[in-house]
Enzyme design. Structure first.
Site, PDB file in Angstrom:
ATOM      1  N   LYS A 323       0.819  -1.218   0.000  1.00 53.62           N
ATOM      2  CA  LYS A 323       0.000   0.000   0.000  1.00 53.62           C
ATOM      3  C   LYS A 323       0.854   1.271   0.000  1.00 53.62           C
ATOM      4  O   LYS A 323       0.334   2.375  -0.139  1.00 53.62           O
ATOM      5  CB  LYS A 323      -0.956  -0.020   1.190  1.00 53.62           C
ATOM      6  CG  LYS A 323      -2.000  -1.127   1.069  1.00 53.62           C
ATOM      7  CD  LYS A 323      -2.834  -1.285   2.311  1.00 53.62           C
ATOM      8  CE  LYS A 323      -3.869  -2.384   2.132  1.00 53.62           C
ATOM      9  NZ  LYS A 323      -3.279  -3.725   1.922  1.00 53.62           N
ATOM     10  N   LEU A 361      -2.210 -14.367   4.680  1.00 47.09           N
ATOM     11  CA  LEU A 361      -3.403 -15.145   4.984  1.00 47.09           C
ATOM     12  C   LEU A 361      -3.548 -15.365   6.479  1.00 47.09           C
ATOM     13  O   LEU A 361      -2.624 -15.829   7.138  1.00 47.09           O
ATOM     14  CB  LEU A 361      -3.333 -16.497   4.273  1.00 47.09           C
ATOM     15  CG  LEU A 361      -3.389 -16.425   2.739  1.00 47.09           C
ATOM     16  CD1 LEU A 361      -2.996 -17.755   2.139  1.00 47.09           C
ATOM     17  CD2 LEU A 361      -4.766 -16.018   2.274  1.00 47.09           C
ATOM     18  N   THR A 384     -16.271  -5.263  -0.953  1.00 48.81           N
ATOM     19  CA  THR A 384     -16.385  -3.832  -1.266  1.00 48.81           C
ATOM     20  C   THR A 384     -16.715  -3.573  -2.732  1.00 48.81           C
ATOM     21  O   THR A 384     -17.490  -2.681  -3.053  1.00 48.81           O
ATOM     22  CB  THR A 384     -15.087  -3.100  -0.910  1.00 48.81           C
ATOM     23  OG1 THR A 384     -13.987  -3.724  -1.579  1.00 48.81           O
ATOM     24  CG2 THR A 384     -14.854  -3.134   0.590  1.00 48.81           C
TER      25      THR A 384
END
Length: 517
Positions: A323, A361, A384
Site C-alpha cells: 500500500k 493469509l 467492497t
C-alpha cells in the site's frame, strides 16, 4: 505383516527349543518321528495364522459396510500409513482405491489397493460410491485448487488433507482457503536465514502482532540466541511470550512512540538485528485517525531507526507494505514516508533495509477471518467491489522471505516479495462459501470501496525493479530524498492540525493520490 512376523518368530523359537530337547532326550520321545516336528510347525503356523486372518477379514468386512468409502489421492508413504491406520483403528473412513498421476505405477497395487490414473477420478467416484477424499500427497495451491473444484463438481463434500506424525495419522484436516491460496516460495534458502539469525540477539517491535509473532517463531526456529519482544498491547505480548516461554526471551511492554524508552531498551540489550513490525495497518481505521497513524507509523519508525543507529545495530529490517506504492490512503502514505527515511538516513554502521509485501493469509486484519465469521453467522458475505483484487501469502512463508531478503541486504534497499498472482476478493468469497458448503445458502453483497481503498494493489513504485539471486525477491533502486529536508517535513507533519495531514503527506510523497471514495 508385523503380527505375522511375530507369529513366525514365536514358532521358530518354540520349535527350535523343542528340537534341542528332542535330540537331547531322544529315548524319552521315542517312538515319535523327527518329521512330526516339521509337520507340526507348519500345521500350527497355518491354523493359528489362519484363525487370526479369518478374524481380521471378518472384522474388516463388518467395518467396511459401516464406513465411508474413501478415495486416497497419491500413492505415497503417507498414503500407506493412512491405509494401515484406518484398517487397524476406529475411524469413519474406508480406503477403497488410490489415484496417482505417476504412469509407472498405474494399475499396480499399493497397500493392497489398486492404483488408478487421475483421469479415472469421475468414474471411480460414481462406480465406488465415493463419499470422502483424503489427499496424501503434497500439492501446490493451483493443483490443489483444480482438484478441489473437480471434487466439488462431483458432489464430494468431505475433502481432507492428511498430516502425519511419524508413521501415524496425526490429523485429517479439512481443506482450507489458506491451502488453496498459499504460494509457497520455491527458492527458500533456509541456510541463508540460519546464517543470518543463528546466535544473534533479535529485537522485534510489534512482536505480538501477526507478522511480529511469526518473525519471533522463525527466529527461534533458526537458532537466535535471544529475543527481545517489544509491544504495547498487553494481551498480544502475553500470548507470544507464553508460546515462547521455553526460549531465552525478554518481553518489553513499550510503545515505539516513546523515544526515550526505546533508546534505553536498545542500549540495555544491544541487539544484533532489529525487525520493526509495529505499525497501524488497518486502512479504514487509519483514515479516521490520521494523527495517531502519523505518530505511531512515522515517528515510531524514526525513533526505532535512530536508536538502532545510535546503538550500533548491525541490521535493521523495516516491514513495509504494497500500500506504500502510489498510495491512495493515509496508511500507505505513512509507510512510504518510513521507507524514504529508512533509505536516506545516515545509517553509519547499521544496514537498513525495507521489505515490502501484500496481504498475509490469516492475519488479524485479513479479510479471511471476517468472511469466516460472516459464514458462521449465516451471512451475507460483504465485498467492497466486484473487481477488487489483492495479493496473498501465508504468514510463515512471508516472514521467512523477509528474513531471507534481510540476509542479502547491504543497506538502503527496498525488497519486494513475489506474492504470486493477485486474487479477486469476490472469487475468494465464492471459494470460501464452497469450502463451507454454503454456496446456495449465503449471498455476497457489494458495499462499495471504503475510504482510501484501492481496487488493485501494487508492489512496485516503477519498472526499475531488479532481480536478486532469488526469484521470489526483487529489489528497487533507492529514492533519493534530502535527509535534512525530510526531517523538517516529518517535524512539520507531526505538528500540523489533523485536517492538514493529507496535504503535508502529499508534500513528502509526491505520488500520493488520496482516494476518499
Amino acid at each position: 505383516m508385523n503380527e505375522a512376523k511375530k507369529l513366525l518368530y514365536a514358532h521358530i523359537f518354540a520349535y527350535l527349543v523343542f528340537a534341542i530337547l528332542f535330540n537331547t532326550f531322544r529315548d524319552f520321545f521315542n517312538p515319535m518321528p523327527r518329521s512330526a516336528i516339521l509337520i507340526d510347525f507348519f500345521m500350527s503356523l497355518f491354523f493359528i495364522g489362519g484363525l487370526r486372518i479369518s478374524k481380521r477379514l471378518y472384522l474388516e468386512s463388518f467395518k467396511k459396510e459401516k464406513l465411508k468409502p474413501t478415495l486416497v489421492i497419491g500413492a505415497t508413504p503417507k498414503a500407506s500409513a493412512i491405509i494401515k491406520n484406518f484398517i487397524s483403528d476406529e475411524t469413519e473412513y474406508w480406503p477403497t482405491a488410490i489415484i496417482d498421476d505417476n504412469p509407472s505405477i498405474i494399475n499396480t497395487y499399493f497397500s493392497n489397493l489398486k492404483v488408478y490414473p487421475m483421469a479415472a477420478i469421475e468414474d471411480l467416484i460414481n462406480k465406488l460410491h465415493i463419499k470422502s477424499v483424503i489427499i496424501a500427497k503434497d500439492m501446490d495451491s493451483k493443483e490443489l485448487d483444480r482438484l478441489f473444484e473437480k471434487l466439488k463438481n462431483l458432489d464430494v463434500e468431505d475433502i481432507k488433507i492428511a498430516k502425519l506424525l511419524g508413521d501415524r495419522v496425526e490429523e485429517l484436516k479439512d481443506i482450507s482457503i489458506e491451502d488453496l491460496l498459499a504460494r509457497k516460495p520455491k527458492d527458500l534458502d533456509t541456510e541463508a536465514i540460519k546464517n543470518f539469525i543463528e546466535n544473534k540477539t533479535v529485537l522485534i517491535t510489534g512482536a505480538g502482532g501477526s507478522i511480529g509473532s511469526e518473525i519471533a517463531r522463525q527466529c527461534r526456529k533458526f537458532g537466535a540466541r535471544k529475543l527481545i519482544l517489544l509491544d504495547n498491547a498487553e494481551y498480544n505480548l502475553y500470548s507470544i511470550t507464553e508460546e515462547l516461554s521455553d526460549f531465552d526471551m525478554v518481553p518489553v511492554m513499550q510503545s515505539v512512540t516513546d523515544k526515550e524508552a526505546i533508546e534505553k531498551t536498545l542500549a540495555k540489550y544491544r541487539p544484533d538485528i532489529v525487525v520493526h513490525a509495529a505499525a497501524y495497518k488497518h486502512v479504514p481505521l487509519v483514515e479516521f485517525n490520521p494523527k495517531a497513524a502519523v505518530i505511531n507509523n512515522i515517528l515510531g519508525t524514526k525513533n526505532v531507526i535512530d536508536a538502532a543507529i545510535e546503538n550500533g545495530v548491525k541490521k535493521f529490517v523495516l516491514i513495509s507494505t504494497d500500500k506504500a506504492v502510489r498510495p491512495t490512503n493515509i496508511m500507505g502514505a505513512t509507510k512510504r514516508v518510513c521507507e524514504l527515511y529508512a533509505q536516506n538516513v545516515d545509517s553509519k554502521e547499521t544496514e537498513i533495509v525495507s521489505v515490502r509485501f501484500g496481504n498475509v493469509l490469516g492475519s488479524s486484519g485479513s479479510v479471511i477471518p471476517k468472511f469466516k465469521e460472516q459464514i458462521k453467522n449465516g451471512g451475507p458475505l460483504t465485498v467492497t467491489h466486484p473487481e477488487v483484487t489483492r495479493y496473498f501469502m501465508l504468514i510463515p512463508e512471508a516472514c521467512q522471505l523477509v528474513l531471507q531478503a534481510a540476509a542479502i541486504a547491504k543497506g538502503g534497499e527496498i525488497f519486494i516479495l513475489d506474492m504470486g498472482e493477485p486474487v479477486k476478493i469476490v472469487d475468494l468469497a465464492k471459494k470460501m462459501l464452497k469450502l463451507y458448503g454454503k454456496e446456495n445458502e449465503i449471498e455476497i453483497e457489494f458495499t462499495g470501496l471504503r475510504p482510501g481503498e484501492k481496487l488493485f494493489e501494487e508492489l512496485l513504485l516503477d519498472e526499475t525493479e531488479q532481480k536478486t539471486k532469488y526469484d521470489s525477491i526483487y529489489v528497487t533502486k533507492p529514492t533519493v530524498y534530502d535527509i535534512e529536508r525530510l526531517n523538517k517535513d516529518i517535524e512539520a507533519l507531526l505538528n500540523v492540525p489533523e485536517e492538514e495531514i493529507v496535504n503535508k503527506l502529499k508534500n513528502i510523497v509526491k505520488e500520493f493520490n488520496h482516494n476518499v471514495n
